[in-house]
Enzyme design. Structure first.
Site, PDB file in Angstrom:
ATOM      1  N   GLY A   1      -8.353  -4.547 -13.534  1.00 24.25           N
ATOM      2  CA  GLY A   1      -8.424  -6.018 -13.483  1.00 24.25           C
ATOM      3  C   GLY A   1      -7.114  -6.633 -13.031  1.00 24.25           C
TER       4      GLY A   1
ATOM      5  N   ASN B   1      -9.480 -11.427  -6.356  1.00 24.92           N
ATOM      6  CA  ASN B   1     -10.372 -10.357  -5.908  1.00 24.92           C
ATOM      7  C   ASN B   1     -11.481 -10.304  -6.966  1.00 24.92           C
ATOM      8  OD1 ASN B   1     -11.599  -7.805  -5.846  1.00 24.92           O
ATOM      9  ND2 ASN B   1      -9.733  -6.742  -5.191  1.00 24.92           N
TER      10      ASN B   1
ATOM     11  N   ARG C   1       0.691  -3.426  -6.460  1.00 24.16           N
ATOM     12  CA  ARG C   1       0.676  -3.005  -5.073  1.00 24.16           C
ATOM     13  C   ARG C   1       2.081  -3.038  -4.455  1.00 24.16           C
ATOM     14  NH1 ARG C   1      -4.465  -3.238  -1.707  1.00 24.16           N
ATOM     15  NH2 ARG C   1      -3.389  -1.292  -1.301  1.00 24.16           N
TER      16      ARG C   1
ATOM     17  N   GLU D   1       0.358  -8.086   3.752  1.00 24.73           N
ATOM     18  CA  GLU D   1      -0.696  -7.186   3.241  1.00 24.73           C
ATOM     19  C   GLU D   1      -1.192  -6.213   4.306  1.00 24.73           C
ATOM     20  OE1 GLU D   1      -2.332  -7.443  -0.162  1.00 24.73           O
ATOM     21  OE2 GLU D   1      -0.539  -8.564  -0.705  1.00 24.73           O
TER      22      GLU D   1
ATOM     23  N   HIS E   1      -8.265 -10.962   1.468  1.00 26.97           N
ATOM     24  CA  HIS E   1      -7.764 -10.480   2.761  1.00 26.97           C
ATOM     25  C   HIS E   1      -8.757 -10.950   3.821  1.00 26.97           C
ATOM     26  CE1 HIS E   1      -5.866  -6.913   0.419  1.00 26.97           C
ATOM     27  NE2 HIS E   1      -4.910  -7.739   0.753  1.00 26.97           N
TER      28      HIS E   1
ATOM     29  N   CYS F   1     -11.548  -1.197   3.868  1.00 22.54           N
ATOM     30  CA  CYS F   1     -10.297  -1.177   3.094  1.00 22.54           C
ATOM     31  C   CYS F   1      -9.742   0.227   2.996  1.00 22.54           C
ATOM     32  CB  CYS F   1     -10.530  -1.649   1.657  1.00 22.54           C
ATOM     33  SG  CYS F   1     -11.063  -3.330   1.509  1.00 22.54           S
TER      34      CYS F   1
HETATM   35  O1  SUG Z   1      -5.476  -5.459  -3.247  1.00 26.60           O
HETATM   36  N1  SUG Z   1      -7.875  -4.055  -5.403  1.00 26.60           N
HETATM   37  C1  SUG Z   1      -7.305  -4.181  -4.052  1.00 26.60           C
HETATM   38  C2  SUG Z   1      -8.399  -4.127  -3.043  1.00 26.60           C
HETATM   39  C3  SUG Z   1      -7.867  -4.040  -1.648  1.00 26.60           C
HETATM   40  C4  SUG Z   1      -8.909  -4.187  -0.616  1.00 26.60           C
HETATM   41  N2  SUG Z   1      -8.345  -4.057   0.659  1.00 26.60           N
HETATM   42  C5  SUG Z   1      -8.721  -4.740   1.760  1.00 26.60           C
HETATM   43  N3  SUG Z   1      -9.456  -5.800   1.683  1.00 26.60           N
HETATM   44  N4  SUG Z   1      -8.265  -4.348   2.889  1.00 26.60           N
HETATM   45  C6  SUG Z   1      -6.501  -5.469  -3.936  1.00 26.60           C
HETATM   46  O2  SUG Z   1      -6.918  -6.488  -4.503  1.00 26.60           O
HETATM   47  C7  SUG Z   1      -7.744  -3.758  -7.806  1.00 26.60           C
HETATM   48  C8  SUG Z   1      -7.037  -2.829  -8.750  1.00 26.60           C
HETATM   49  C9  SUG Z   1      -7.479  -2.993 -10.183  1.00 26.60           C
HETATM   50  O3  SUG Z   1      -7.827  -4.114 -10.569  1.00 26.60           O
HETATM   51  O4  SUG Z   1      -7.428  -1.993 -10.918  1.00 26.60           O
HETATM   52  C10 SUG Z   1      -7.075  -3.810  -6.445  1.00 26.60           C
HETATM   53  O5  SUG Z   1      -5.895  -3.649  -6.340  1.00 26.60           O
END
Ligand code: SUG
Length: 448
Positions: free
Chosen positions: A20, A25, A138, A171, A248, A369
């Site tokens: 989370g 997202n 990240r 990103e 994104h 992704c």
């Molecule tokens: O950065 N999810 C990633 C998903 C990345 C998707 N990438 C692209 N759209 N290219 C993010 O939001 C969730 C991790 C967690 O909640 O445990 C996460 O980092």
């Protein structure tokens, strides 16, 4: 110059879990605390890679990163043995611990921005690892990403990430599309950003959710990669898209060859974007815009079903492009119907195939992704690290490795167990031999 687009997928790491951690997202927020299945996740990723390889595409692999990321915990004042650091951070700051444990490097579309050699002034492949500075979990990726990219592409210019500052929030390729006539010819690079950079930070802009990419960052990348200004376009994401969950641009847009496939609400100024791309492509090709109207696919369905987070690929011997979409796109009525209509017409996208990447999808990561696209000439492809070049032999070695080391399930209460760390490090140690990465690739390997 003969060239092709290779997909470099992020191998899903042993600590894959639903933390989370990503505001804005919707999948990550909505699935926080679910039980994850790391083994199934990694095998799903490998099956997708195999399908692309079998269809005749060039396929590569990027290794998972060291998690927990102890260097950041030590920098934050935790000390003692690795086990002591791990146990102490879980006791004192579980939120920080979760941030240091995410397997988020699987989403290789965020690994870097890539400008292939036909587009750059010095004729070299240029890559800038994304600083991913908006999200703590990240922001710890770029150093290991740079090492993985240098290992994969020893001939390329791999830059440092941009400064770790809100003005330069970046990103990577998730906000970048390269269009072209022939892969080996000059292309048009479209950079998409959510905010300018100086005039607002990610909270004080006009969006409800963070805008993770700035204009300042993409201008810097275009400059350092030596791109032709005439062949480069900058376009802004719409506030409506960000606030609907398009954290994104690749959640609402994907492009390949001459085709840009996007949702009506993806861009702040769609007509301007089209005019700019058309002008940048002048003399090279005529862009093919496939704009999906809101009346066909409501934005909420586009984001929930991840229609646009698909891979748009050119299979050998096919005239038209194929969209590799997640199963969720088939399960959603609006997106399934749209796909039927799309392929029934005679537009540039002739076929839609569905793949199962559900474990990644629950964290907001679809087929697109999971891969970083790198257009390479035949000569460059021949120089890619063999251990990162996907073959049936590597596939079988990686399958065995996953089956040997990964847990079937990880519930939130399992994360605090230091044996998760020791198991993961043992797995990664073995992986560096399989992938020809040397024995000092990971921080824990350099510390011993
Ligand atoms: O950065 N999810 C990633 C998903 C990345 C998707 N990438 C692209 N759209 N290219 C993010 O939001 C969730 C991790 C967690 O909640 O445990 C996460 O980092």
């Amino acid at each position: 110059m003969s060239a092709q687009e290779a997909n470099f997928d992020g191998l899903i790491g042993p600590t894959h879990n639903y933390g989370g951690l990503s505001e804005g997202n919707l999948a990550s927020a909505g699935n926080a605390g679910l039980v994850s299945r790391p083994k199934e996740a990694a095998l799903q990723g490998l099956t997708k890679m195999r399908a692309m390889y079998d269809a005749g595409l060039w396929q590569g692999v990027l290794p998972p990163q060291q998690r927990p990321y102890l260097p950041a915990l030590r920098a934050a004042g935790y000390s003692g043995s690795d086990e002591e650091v791990y146990e102490c951070v879980w006791k004192t700051d579980p939120r920080l611990a979760r941030n240091m444990l995410s397997a988020s490097s699987m989403w290789a579309a965020n690994a870097a921005t890539v400008s292939p050699s036909p587009d750059t002034q010095d004729g070299r492949l240029h890559l800038t690892p994304a600083n991913l500075s908006t999200m703590l979990h990240r922001s710890i990726e770029h150093e290991q990403t740079g090492r993985a990219l240098k290992a994969a592409f020893p001939f390329a210019a791999v830059h440092d990430a941009l400064p770790m500052q809100s003005v330069f929030a970046d990103e990577g390729a998730a906000n970048h599309v390269r269009l072209c006539a022939e892969r080996g010819g000059q292309g048009v690079e479209l950079f998409v950003y959510g905010r300018e950079g100086f005039n607002e930070n990610d909270r004080s802009g006009d969006t409800k959710f963070p805008a993770r990419q700035t204009l300042k960052s993409v201008e810097a990348i275009a400059r350092r990669h030596g791109l032709s200004a005439a062949r480069t376009v900058f376009a802004k994401q719409s506030k409506a898209a960000i606030d609907a969950g398009a954290f994104h641009n690749d959640v609402v847009c994907v492009g390949a060859k001459e085709t840009l496939f996007f949702h009506e609400l993806a861009f702040a100024a769609t007509a301007q974007m089209k005019a700019d791309v058309t002008a940048a492509a002048k003399g090279l090709f005529t862009p093919n815009f496939v704009e999906v109207p809101l009346s066909d696919v409501p934005i909420a369905d586009a984001i929930k079903a991840y229609l646009f987070n698909s891979m748009l690929v050119q299979f050998p011997n096919e005239n038209r492009l194929t969209l590799i979409a997640p199963l969720e796109t088939e399960e959603n009525e609006a997106t399934r119907k749209y796909c039927e209509k799309l392929t029934a017409g005679n537009g540039p996208i002739g076929c839609v195939e569905f793949v199962d990447v559900r474990q990644s999808m629950r964290n907001g990561g679809g087929p697109a992704c999971l891969r970083l696209r790198v257009t390479l000439t035949d000569t460059e492809w021949a120089q890619v690290n063999v251990g990162q070049t996907f073959t049936p032999k590597l596939h079988s070695a990686l399958n065995d490795w996953v089956n040997k080391h990964y847990r079937d399930r990880l519930a939130p209460e399992n994360l605090t167990d230091p044996s998760l760390m020791t198991e993961s490090f043992a797995a990664l140690d073995e992986l560096t031999a399989i992938m020809n990465l040397g024995d000092d690739f990971y921080p824990f390997q350099r510390e011993r």
